[in-house]
Design a protein around this motif. Structure first.
Motif, PDB file in Angstrom:
ATOM      1  N   ILE A   1       0.714  -1.311   0.194  1.00 23.31           N
ATOM      2  CA  ILE A   1       0.071  -0.005   0.011  1.00 23.31           C
ATOM      3  C   ILE A   1       0.694   1.191   0.040  1.00 23.31           C
ATOM      4  O   ILE A   1       1.992   1.219   0.774  1.00 23.31           O
ATOM      5  CB  ILE A   1      -0.911   0.076   1.305  1.00 23.31           C
ATOM      6  CG1 ILE A   1      -2.024  -1.111   1.063  1.00 23.31           C
ATOM      7  CG2 ILE A   1      -1.811   1.527   1.408  1.00 23.31           C
ATOM      8  CD1 ILE A   1      -2.985  -1.252   2.189  1.00 23.31           C
ATOM      9  N   ASP A   2       0.677   2.114  -0.912  1.00 24.18           N
ATOM     10  CA  ASP A   2       1.257   3.726  -1.077  1.00 24.18           C
ATOM     11  C   ASP A   2       2.930   3.111  -1.308  1.00 24.18           C
ATOM     12  O   ASP A   2       3.625   4.354  -1.090  1.00 24.18           O
ATOM     13  CB  ASP A   2       1.118   4.200   0.293  1.00 24.18           C
ATOM     14  CG  ASP A   2      -0.323   5.077   0.394  1.00 24.18           C
ATOM     15  OD1 ASP A   2      -1.068   5.165  -0.718  1.00 24.18           O
ATOM     16  OD2 ASP A   2      -0.691   4.790   1.577  1.00 24.18           O
ATOM     17  N   ASP A   3       3.225   2.051  -1.940  1.00 21.31           N
ATOM     18  CA  ASP A   3       4.636   1.686  -2.180  1.00 21.31           C
ATOM     19  C   ASP A   3       5.237   2.041  -1.080  1.00 21.31           C
ATOM     20  O   ASP A   3       6.675   2.242  -1.131  1.00 21.31           O
ATOM     21  CB  ASP A   3       4.743   2.181  -3.365  1.00 21.31           C
ATOM     22  CG  ASP A   3       6.284   1.786  -3.948  1.00 21.31           C
ATOM     23  OD1 ASP A   3       6.422   0.529  -4.013  1.00 21.31           O
ATOM     24  OD2 ASP A   3       6.870   2.472  -4.747  1.00 21.31           O
ATOM     25  N   HIS A   4       5.118   1.758   0.085  1.00 15.54           N
ATOM     26  CA  HIS A   4       5.545   2.142   1.463  1.00 15.54           C
ATOM     27  C   HIS A   4       7.157   1.402   1.590  1.00 15.54           C
ATOM     28  O   HIS A   4       8.017   2.010   1.939  1.00 15.54           O
ATOM     29  CB  HIS A   4       5.189   2.301   2.730  1.00 15.54           C
ATOM     30  CG  HIS A   4       4.761   0.838   3.045  1.00 15.54           C
ATOM     31  ND1 HIS A   4       3.561   0.168   2.809  1.00 15.54           N
ATOM     32  CD2 HIS A   4       5.325  -0.277   3.734  1.00 15.54           C
ATOM     33  CE1 HIS A   4       3.479  -1.048   3.140  1.00 15.54           C
ATOM     34  NE2 HIS A   4       4.668  -1.475   3.862  1.00 15.54           N
ATOM     35  N   GLN A   5       7.021   0.364   1.154  1.00 15.80           N
ATOM     36  CA  GLN A   5       8.457  -0.498   0.947  1.00 15.80           C
ATOM     37  C   GLN A   5       9.729   0.340   0.426  1.00 15.80           C
ATOM     38  O   GLN A   5      10.708   0.222   0.538  1.00 15.80           O
ATOM     39  CB  GLN A   5       8.442  -1.843   0.693  1.00 15.80           C
ATOM     40  CG  GLN A   5       7.534  -2.756   1.934  1.00 15.80           C
ATOM     41  CD  GLN A   5       7.852  -4.221   1.670  1.00 15.80           C
ATOM     42  OE1 GLN A   5       8.900  -4.706   1.031  1.00 15.80           O
ATOM     43  NE2 GLN A   5       7.332  -4.812   2.708  1.00 15.80           N
ATOM     44  N   THR A   6       9.219   0.773  -0.878  1.00 14.22           N
ATOM     45  CA  THR A   6      10.141   1.322  -1.619  1.00 14.22           C
ATOM     46  C   THR A   6      10.789   2.799  -0.953  1.00 14.22           C
ATOM     47  O   THR A   6      12.170   2.791  -1.065  1.00 14.22           O
ATOM     48  CB  THR A   6       9.405   1.541  -2.937  1.00 14.22           C
ATOM     49  OG1 THR A   6       9.363   0.735  -4.070  1.00 14.22           O
ATOM     50  CG2 THR A   6      10.669   2.695  -3.683  1.00 14.22           C
ATOM     51  N   ALA A   7       9.848   3.374  -0.396  1.00 12.72           N
ATOM     52  CA  ALA A   7      10.364   4.547   0.700  1.00 12.72           C
ATOM     53  C   ALA A   7      11.248   3.995   1.555  1.00 12.72           C
ATOM     54  O   ALA A   7      12.441   4.833   1.961  1.00 12.72           O
ATOM     55  CB  ALA A   7       9.257   5.385   1.048  1.00 12.72           C
ATOM     56  N   ASN A   8      10.965   3.089   2.108  1.00 18.39           N
ATOM     57  CA  ASN A   8      11.956   2.648   3.423  1.00 18.39           C
ATOM     58  C   ASN A   8      13.110   2.105   2.579  1.00 18.39           C
ATOM     59  O   ASN A   8      14.621   2.493   3.220  1.00 18.39           O
ATOM     60  CB  ASN A   8      11.161   1.236   4.001  1.00 18.39           C
ATOM     61  CG  ASN A   8      10.037   1.428   4.572  1.00 18.39           C
ATOM     62  OD1 ASN A   8       9.584   2.398   4.858  1.00 18.39           O
ATOM     63  ND2 ASN A   8       9.336   0.561   4.951  1.00 18.39           N
ATOM     64  N   ALA A   9      13.237   1.291   1.542  1.00 18.01           N
ATOM     65  CA  ALA A   9      14.545   1.103   1.101  1.00 18.01           C
ATOM     66  C   ALA A   9      15.261   2.091   0.365  1.00 18.01           C
ATOM     67  O   ALA A   9      16.545   2.081   0.471  1.00 18.01           O
ATOM     68  CB  ALA A   9      14.341   0.105  -0.188  1.00 18.01           C
ATOM     69  N   GLN A  10      14.720   3.072   0.009  1.00 17.81           N
ATOM     70  CA  GLN A  10      15.379   4.227  -0.544  1.00 17.81           C
ATOM     71  C   GLN A  10      16.117   5.104   0.491  1.00 17.81           C
ATOM     72  O   GLN A  10      17.063   5.680   0.424  1.00 17.81           O
ATOM     73  CB  GLN A  10      14.455   5.337  -1.129  1.00 17.81           C
ATOM     74  CG  GLN A  10      13.928   4.644  -2.502  1.00 17.81           C
ATOM     75  CD  GLN A  10      12.757   5.521  -3.208  1.00 17.81           C
ATOM     76  OE1 GLN A  10      12.072   6.443  -2.279  1.00 17.81           O
ATOM     77  NE2 GLN A  10      12.809   5.401  -4.494  1.00 17.81           N
ATOM     78  N   ALA A  11      15.510   5.189   1.843  1.00 23.45           N
ATOM     79  CA  ALA A  11      16.136   5.620   3.047  1.00 23.45           C
ATOM     80  C   ALA A  11      17.521   5.036   3.401  1.00 23.45           C
ATOM     81  O   ALA A  11      18.376   5.767   3.570  1.00 23.45           O
ATOM     82  CB  ALA A  11      15.317   5.814   4.391  1.00 23.45           C
ATOM     83  N   LEU A  12      17.585   3.490   3.308  1.00 25.32           N
ATOM     84  CA  LEU A  12      19.017   3.067   3.462  1.00 25.32           C
ATOM     85  C   LEU A  12      19.773   3.166   2.141  1.00 25.32           C
ATOM     86  O   LEU A  12      21.129   3.434   2.554  1.00 25.32           O
ATOM     87  CB  LEU A  12      18.600   1.677   3.905  1.00 25.32           C
ATOM     88  CG  LEU A  12      19.843   0.730   4.372  1.00 25.32           C
ATOM     89  CD1 LEU A  12      20.241   1.301   5.655  1.00 25.32           C
ATOM     90  CD2 LEU A  12      19.370  -0.814   4.127  1.00 25.32           C
ATOM     91  N   ASP A  13      19.281   3.025   1.186  1.00 27.37           N
ATOM     92  CA  ASP A  13      20.077   3.435   0.018  1.00 27.37           C
ATOM     93  C   ASP A  13      20.527   4.519  -0.265  1.00 27.37           C
ATOM     94  O   ASP A  13      21.992   4.632  -0.388  1.00 27.37           O
ATOM     95  CB  ASP A  13      19.126   3.104  -1.210  1.00 27.37           C
ATOM     96  CG  ASP A  13      19.965   3.073  -2.599  1.00 27.37           C
ATOM     97  OD1 ASP A  13      19.737   1.899  -3.270  1.00 27.37           O
ATOM     98  OD2 ASP A  13      20.870   3.857  -2.741  1.00 27.37           O
TER      99      ASP A  13
END
Length: 385
Positions: A289-301
């Protein structure tokens, strides 16, 4: 000692931080009550030991029109049940962790002008928390940058509370990367494993140069129905140092021993990699939902602590090439481990507990008091959307 209400339910991403906060607040001598939905009967650990009150709550997103109406009705019924309960308790503060199970108690607390906090675990403010953000006294987040925050709403980054067992291994040195050292890979896919990792990772590891393959030690979490075929893939590749299971009880220790994590990008997984300081290749769930996992991964990346690979690009060939580069350049892995650790927040539970104690000393209602009269109408309108 203050009376504090926590409200959480649904997935582990909502429940784990509530568990960590509860442990910290109990250590500080506070009196805690958990308000949740029917699933609260399943909780163990600290949450399972709390006084628990169950109210109605229903999911709305991802359901048909009739399902949405039924979910909305349950949420409204739950809000009035929670209002009666909270009015009798008069808690010093109510803390919500997102998910539809938290809406009834948080909406009721706003109606009663009680001090309130929501905690957002992901890099995108969830739908339930978006609905409540303008009405609560304080918004706490896991990440510095959080998408979908309503205009004018401030937030305080406290981090993502993780299990104490994770914090306990934070000071474990990054493993030896010498030419004869084992190369330990930890593959995690959430509580049920991730099929794409079972499909891709064994083949990618089998495709590594012989010198690297001989050094591998692999721990991989799989869905129960995938265990036999994944074991067969590793056997065929003659990779002998492999541990497979649908559940590992010693993830903190395995994480501390790992050179590299390959995983989905749930909030808990990302936070644990950060706290321990282990680099990660993250493959976000594409339909979250809301592609939240991509946002999480982008923070670490973005912090230099890991690498995001979208699922549509996550192939055996790409992963094998990436792993070969990383294992042949251990300095890159070490640098990423340090970058991940630098952005980890091991005391997130304490920081959130500090915010809870500061908020309960504010005038009742906080930022939400002025809008309390509109809470019921807003819950009805926004939940239906």
């Amino acid at each position: 000692m203050a009376r504090i209400v926590l409200t959480a339910g649904g997935t582990g991403g909502h429940v784990f931080p509530a568990e960590a906060l509860a442990a910290t607040l109990l250590e500080r001598g506070h009196d805690l009550t958990l308000v949740t939905d029917a699933r609260g009967a399943e909780y163990g650990g600290v949450l399972g030991q709390l006084k628990t009150v169950r109210v109605r709550a229903g999911q709305v997103a991802g359901r048909g029109r009739l399902g949405q109406m039924a979910g909305l009705f349950d949420i409204l019924r739950g809000a009035w049940e929670a209002r009666r309960i909270l009015a009798g308790m008069n808690p010093a503060v109510v803390v919500g962790f997102g998910g539809y199970a938290s809406i009834p108690a948080m909406a009721a607390a706003s109606m009663l002008h009680l001090p309130t906090i929501i905690h957002e675990q992901n890099g995108v403010l969830g739908r339930a928390n978006r609905m409540l953000a303008k009405k609560v006294t304080a918004v706490a987040t896991s990440f510095e940058d959080v998408r979908r925050l309503p205009p004018g709403v401030a937030h305080e980054r406290v981090g993502m509370p993780v299990r104490q067992a994770i914090v306990d291994v934070r000071d474990t040195p990054y493993p030896d990367t010498g030419p004869d050292a084992r190369l330990r890979v930890l593959v995690l896919g959430g509580s049920q494993g991730a099929r794409v990792l079972s499909d891709i990772v064994p083949g990618a590891l089998a495709a590594l140069p012989e010198g690297l393959r001989r050094r591998l030690e692999v721990t991989q979490q799989c869905r129960p129905e995938d265990l036999d075929r994944v074991r067969g893939a590793y056997d065929e590749a003659d990779l002998g140092h492999v541990a497979l299971s649908d559940f590992f009880s010693d993830v903190p220790q395995r994480l501390a021993e790992a050179h590299l994590v390959i995983a989905r990008a749930g909030a808990s997984t990302v936070a644990e990699a950060m706290v321990v300081g282990r680099p990660a290749i993250l493959v976000p769930l594409p339909h979250a939902i809301d592609d939240h996992q991509t946002a999480n991964a982008q923070a670490l990346d973005a912090a230099g602590g890991g690498w995001l690979i979208p699922q549509d690009r996550f192939t055996v060939e790409l992963l094998a090439a990436r792993l070969t580069d990383l294992f042949e350049m251990p300095a890159t892995l070490r640098a990423a481990a340090g970058a991940a650790r630098a952005v980890g927040v091991p005391d997130a539970a304490a920081r959130l507990a500090d915010l809870v104690e500061a908020t309960m000393r504010k005038p009742a209602g906080g930022a939400g008091a002025a809008e309390a009269e509109t809470t019921e109408k807003t819950v009805t309108k926004e939940t239906a959307q």
